[in-house]
Scaffold this motif. Sequence first.
Motif, short mmCIF file in Angstrom:
data_model
loop_
_atom_site.label_atom_id
_atom_site.label_comp_id
_atom_site.label_asym_id
_atom_site.label_seq_id
_atom_site.Cartn_x
_atom_site.Cartn_y
_atom_site.Cartn_z
N GLY A 14 -5.67 -5.62 -41.06
CA GLY A 14 -4.87 -6.91 -41.28
C GLY A 14 -4.74 -7.49 -42.49
N ALA A 15 -5.66 -7.16 -43.37
CA ALA A 15 -5.21 -7.55 -45.00
C ALA A 15 -4.45 -7.08 -45.48
N GLY A 16 -4.21 -5.37 -45.19
CA GLY A 16 -3.24 -4.59 -45.76
C GLY A 16 -1.82 -5.06 -45.19
N ILE A 17 -1.76 -5.39 -43.88
CA ILE A 17 -0.46 -5.71 -43.42
C ILE A 17 -0.08 -7.11 -43.98
N ALA A 18 -1.00 -8.00 -44.32
CA ALA A 18 -0.42 -9.23 -44.77
C ALA A 18 0.00 -9.10 -46.07
N GLN A 19 -0.66 -8.14 -47.04
CA GLN A 19 -0.37 -7.98 -48.38
C GLN A 19 1.03 -7.10 -48.36
N VAL A 20 1.50 -6.35 -47.77
CA VAL A 20 2.66 -5.78 -47.78
C VAL A 20 3.88 -6.74 -47.32
N PHE A 21 3.77 -7.69 -46.67
CA PHE A 21 4.66 -8.58 -46.18
C PHE A 21 4.81 -9.81 -47.31
N ALA A 22 3.66 -10.15 -47.55
CA ALA A 22 3.54 -11.16 -48.50
C ALA A 22 4.30 -10.60 -50.16
N ALA A 23 4.02 -9.13 -50.33
CA ALA A 23 4.43 -8.68 -51.45
C ALA A 23 6.09 -8.80 -51.46
N ARG A 24 6.67 -8.64 -50.21
CA ARG A 24 8.29 -8.76 -50.02
C ARG A 24 8.81 -10.14 -49.85
N GLY A 25 7.99 -11.09 -49.91
CA GLY A 25 8.40 -12.32 -50.06
C GLY A 25 8.11 -13.25 -48.90
N ALA A 26 7.58 -12.66 -47.74
CA ALA A 26 7.04 -13.51 -46.53
C ALA A 26 6.23 -14.55 -46.79
N ALA A 27 6.20 -15.54 -46.23
CA ALA A 27 5.04 -16.58 -46.05
C ALA A 27 3.94 -16.09 -44.94
N GLU A 32 -8.33 -15.24 -38.99
CA GLU A 32 -9.48 -14.73 -39.00
C GLU A 32 -10.51 -15.66 -38.73
N PRO A 33 -11.08 -15.55 -37.50
CA PRO A 33 -12.07 -16.66 -37.17
C PRO A 33 -13.33 -16.22 -37.92
N GLY A 34 -13.66 -15.17 -38.52
CA GLY A 34 -15.06 -14.77 -39.13
C GLY A 34 -15.01 -15.24 -40.55
N ASP A 35 -14.93 -14.43 -41.66
CA ASP A 35 -15.08 -14.90 -43.02
C ASP A 35 -13.83 -14.80 -43.70
N ALA A 36 -13.12 -16.11 -43.80
CA ALA A 36 -11.98 -16.47 -44.25
C ALA A 36 -11.96 -16.01 -46.04
N VAL A 37 -13.21 -16.15 -46.75
CA VAL A 37 -13.15 -15.90 -48.13
C VAL A 37 -13.25 -14.54 -48.09
N ALA A 38 -13.76 -13.60 -47.56
CA ALA A 38 -13.66 -12.28 -47.54
C ALA A 38 -12.40 -11.72 -47.15
N THR A 39 -11.67 -12.05 -46.45
CA THR A 39 -10.18 -11.95 -45.80
C THR A 39 -9.48 -12.00 -47.01
N ARG A 40 -9.62 -13.33 -47.69
CA ARG A 40 -8.58 -13.43 -48.82
C ARG A 40 -9.02 -12.75 -50.20
N ARG A 41 -10.34 -12.15 -50.21
CA ARG A 41 -10.76 -11.40 -51.29
C ARG A 41 -10.13 -9.85 -51.21
N ARG A 42 -10.05 -9.42 -49.65
CA ARG A 42 -9.52 -8.21 -49.58
C ARG A 42 -8.17 -8.27 -50.04
N ILE A 43 -7.25 -9.30 -49.65
CA ILE A 43 -5.69 -9.27 -49.94
C ILE A 43 -5.75 -9.25 -51.59
N ALA A 44 -6.52 -10.05 -52.09
CA ALA A 44 -6.41 -10.25 -53.77
C ALA A 44 -6.71 -8.91 -54.31
N ASP A 45 -7.57 -8.44 -53.91
CA ASP A 45 -8.19 -7.06 -54.60
C ASP A 45 -7.00 -5.92 -54.41
N GLY A 46 -6.44 -5.90 -53.10
CA GLY A 46 -5.14 -5.14 -52.78
C GLY A 46 -4.03 -5.37 -53.66
N LEU A 47 -3.77 -6.38 -54.01
CA LEU A 47 -2.69 -7.06 -54.92
C LEU A 47 -2.99 -6.54 -56.18
#
Length: 279
Positions: A14-27, A32-47
Amino acid sequence: MPTTVGVIGGGRMGAGIAQVFAARGAAVTVVEPGDAVATRRRIADGLARAAERGKLAGAPDLVLARVEVVDDLAALPARAELVVEAVPEQPGLKVDVLTRAETAVGDQAVLASNTSSLSIAELGAALQRPARFLGMHFFNPVPASQLVEVVTAAETAADVVERVRAWVRGLGKTDVVVRDSPGFATSRLGVLLGLEAIRMLEEGVADAEAIDKAMELGYRHPMGPLRSTDLVGLDVRLAIAEYLHAKLGDRFAPPRLLRDKVAAGHLGRKTGQGFHHWD
């Protein structure tokens, strides 16, 4: 490209899918009902990794600013043009999140499942608008992978398929369209190869390193079948194999070695031990 995207599930896929769409300009809104901080960190690390490799247009912080992480499906934007479900391979869970997502977004939204093997027709049967539902099977790691398998059911509208294919190309990836069937094209072939490699290891034909190296050098596979199983997760591969075994017969019967490793908690890279050792 869609300007507003929802992603359900903030794990590795999910984090990878979010990253590639955001990188192309999408909002992008990630549920993620679990750990939102971890999710955001995954995306940030991928970027950050994409930027280091020169694969990101724009500053990582500016791309990350286009991503919102929420804990409730009701927070999906009503104007979303695409919602991709990327939760674990459990049919009941997928149906639950897809039906709730459908009520949260407008009629214009395309719903997609990132399932690697489950029937699109069966998942879509619970939806009010199955014509706007299909499979978008991304591969791990999503930012680096070139392929998206677009899986169509009999109910999927032709214009939806063409729109999704255009979006995949907009991500800089290649689409292949396959008809809804157990395991589609990629999982059906990939799992079969992986299971045979596990049987060879079980029978002492060769060790894991030798089996993988044989396929990498002999057949130019970028990654051998046992290392690939470690990357996917042995528990994930076992679940898919059990599903395909039930649908397609004994050639997909999971080897005892795979069951034993999953029972022992040796799930691959995510636990540090699978068929290989991972740092």
